[in-house]
Motif scaffolding. Structure first.
Motif, PDB file in Angstrom:
ATOM      1  N   ASP A  45      66.050  55.925  44.363  1.00 27.50           N
ATOM      2  CA  ASP A  45      65.866  57.141  45.162  1.00 27.50           C
ATOM      3  C   ASP A  45      66.832  58.238  44.700  1.00 27.50           C
ATOM      4  O   ASP A  45      67.794  57.981  43.978  1.00 27.50           O
ATOM      5  N   ARG A  57      69.031  62.095  54.143  1.00 25.95           N
ATOM      6  CA  ARG A  57      68.421  60.816  54.556  1.00 25.95           C
ATOM      7  C   ARG A  57      67.695  60.958  55.903  1.00 25.95           C
ATOM      8  O   ARG A  57      66.732  60.243  56.161  1.00 25.95           O
ATOM      9  N   LYS A  66      61.832  57.746  52.998  1.00 25.97           N
ATOM     10  CA  LYS A  66      62.056  56.889  51.834  1.00 25.97           C
ATOM     11  C   LYS A  66      61.119  57.255  50.678  1.00 25.97           C
ATOM     12  O   LYS A  66      61.547  57.340  49.526  1.00 25.97           O
ATOM     13  N   LEU A  89      62.235  60.497  49.015  1.00 31.51           N
ATOM     14  CA  LEU A  89      63.444  60.289  48.210  1.00 31.51           C
ATOM     15  C   LEU A  89      63.130  59.534  46.920  1.00 31.51           C
ATOM     16  O   LEU A  89      63.703  59.830  45.868  1.00 31.51           O
ATOM     17  N   GLU A  90      62.204  58.584  46.985  1.00 37.28           N
ATOM     18  CA  GLU A  90      61.789  57.842  45.785  1.00 37.28           C
ATOM     19  C   GLU A  90      61.074  58.773  44.804  1.00 37.28           C
ATOM     20  O   GLU A  90      61.325  58.732  43.604  1.00 37.28           O
TER      21      GLU A  90
END
Length: 155
Positions: free
Chosen positions: A2, A125, A130, A133-134
């Motif tokens: 990430d 965050r 997720k 971010l990836e």
């Protein structure tokens, strides 16, 4: 990986290089020159992926406070890349002036890293899931590879 993990990995690498540079002596001209080149290439690639990919995503996901952090981070990049680093690169590595400038660069970068990891990344965050971010991480990793190849070819 990430985006935040990638950036933290870069931070660790640059901090280690800056630490080695700060601990070097005026007699270590070759070592200083090589370390400075590595710092320059890694900082350039790192700040570019932050400014082109991570920061805009962070800013657009956030509100007023994130916008403030975004602009402060850009200014810290400018201070390091446009002011301190160019002066250091023009300074004779066999001098104490080089040592002083290397220490200032190290302190500036460490301060910037503390703020990013202590504030910006925590907020990111919360603002980005997720998958986002990836996806950012994949784009940043590809762009970083491209930049490092360009910088090595130009060196």
């Amino acid at each position: 990986m990430d985006a935040i993990a990638l950036l933290k990995e870069d931070h660790k690498l640059v901090k280690n290089l800056l630490g080695e540079l700060a601990e070097s002596t005026t007699r270590a001209v070759k070592k200083r020159t090589e370390l400075l080149q590595q710092i320059h290439m890694n900082l350039k690639a790192h700040t570019t992926i932050e400014e082109e990919i991570f920061y805009p995503a962070f800013k657009s996901a956030g509100k007023k406070e994130e916008e403030k952090m975004y602009f402060e981070a850009l200014e810290e990049h400018r201070a390091a890349e446009d002011l301190v680093l160019p002066d250091l690169m023009k300074t004779d590595p066999a001098t104490e002036q080089f040592s002083g400038r290397a220490k200032v660069l190290k302190e500036l970068i460490e301060h910037h890293i503390e703020e990013e990891e202590g504030e910006m990344f925590k907020d990111a965050r919360k603002l980005l899931d997720k998958a986002q971010l990836e996806e950012l991480g994949a784009r940043m990793e590809a762009r970083k590879k491209e930049l490092l190849q360009q910088l090595k070819a130009a060196a």
